[in-house]
Enzyme design. Structure first.
Site, short mmCIF file in Angstrom:
data_model
loop_
_atom_site.label_atom_id
_atom_site.label_comp_id
_atom_site.label_asym_id
_atom_site.label_seq_id
_atom_site.Cartn_x
_atom_site.Cartn_y
_atom_site.Cartn_z
N GLN A 56 37.72 55.51 56.08
CA GLN A 56 38.08 55.60 57.49
C GLN A 56 39.38 56.38 57.71
OE1 GLN A 56 37.42 51.16 58.25
NE2 GLN A 56 36.96 52.13 60.23
N CYS A 104 34.31 48.68 65.47
CA CYS A 104 34.77 49.47 64.34
C CYS A 104 35.80 50.48 64.83
CB CYS A 104 33.59 50.19 63.69
SG CYS A 104 34.02 51.18 62.25
N LEU A 105 36.87 50.63 64.07
CA LEU A 105 37.89 51.60 64.43
C LEU A 105 37.33 53.02 64.44
CD1 LEU A 105 40.90 50.13 62.39
CD2 LEU A 105 40.33 49.77 64.81
N GLU A 147 33.35 46.20 55.88
CA GLU A 147 34.19 47.18 55.18
C GLU A 147 33.49 47.70 53.92
OE1 GLU A 147 36.43 48.40 56.89
OE2 GLU A 147 36.64 46.77 58.33
N HIS A 150 31.25 50.49 54.68
CA HIS A 150 31.93 51.79 54.77
C HIS A 150 31.99 52.48 53.40
CE1 HIS A 150 33.27 52.16 58.87
NE2 HIS A 150 33.82 50.96 58.87
#
Length: 182
Positions: A56, A104-105, A147, A150
């Site tokens: 990210q 989610c960022l 996470e 990701h």
């Protein structure tokens, strides 16, 4: 003298780095990795997140930080000390699942109910190289699964049974306010 941690740019959902598997960390004690961990934590905190993965912040490495705490995006999140997990590996997940709101960022202004395992066991290395095996449940287990996705190039909308069930952040906040102030 150590450098001050800096807020890193957060990759948006269409960035290629978010759609490919991350690489294992060879040397967690390397100064560049230690700096990345510090930078990831301040980036997470500045964005009111509860977890962040290295891809990210444009680092294709198998690193996550889990840092549940109440904040404007997750007012009911449990408080815990942040945990950096290098090369995390989910060893077991319960058959029992539960749905819960996720955001989610890297997918801003989008929330949805995502079905995840209620409990899990994970193995990882700490930032000091200690090998840890631990079990987590509930919201923290949800963060870990999100996470770790990701690290495998998966974003939470790909986990939805019906992608049309997403809502905006404003709708999510209104739903939360209605729940706490009927």
């Amino acid at each position: 003298m150590p450098e001050t941690p800096r807020i890193l740019p957060i990759a948006a959902a269409d960035e290629p780095i978010l759609h490919q598997p991350a690489h294992a960390v060879a040397d967690g004690s390397a100064p560049a990795i230690q700096r990345l961990l510090d930078d990831m934590l301040v980036t997470l905190q500045a964005a009111n997140g509860v977890g962040i993965a290295a891809p990210q912040v444009f680092a294709p490495l198998r690193i996550i930080i889990v840092a549940s705490r109440p904040n404007p995006r997750y007012p009911d999140a449990p408080l815990m000390s942040p945990i950096a997990m290098l090369n995390p590996e989910i060893l077991w997940q319960s058959d029992t699942t539960c749905s819960g709101w996720e955001g989610c960022l890297s997918v801003p202004d989008t929330r949805a109910q995502v079905k995840r395992a209620e409990r899990l066991r994970i193995r990882y290395l700490t930032r000091t190289g200690e090998r840890v095996e631990a079990e987590y449940s509930g919201f923290v287990a949800r963060i870990i699964q999100h996470e770790c996705d990701h690290l495998d190039g998966i974003l939470f909308p790909e986990r939805l049974e019906d992608p049309s069930e997403t809502v905006s952040e404003a709708v999510f906040q209104a739903l939360q306010n209605a729940k706490t102030h009927p």
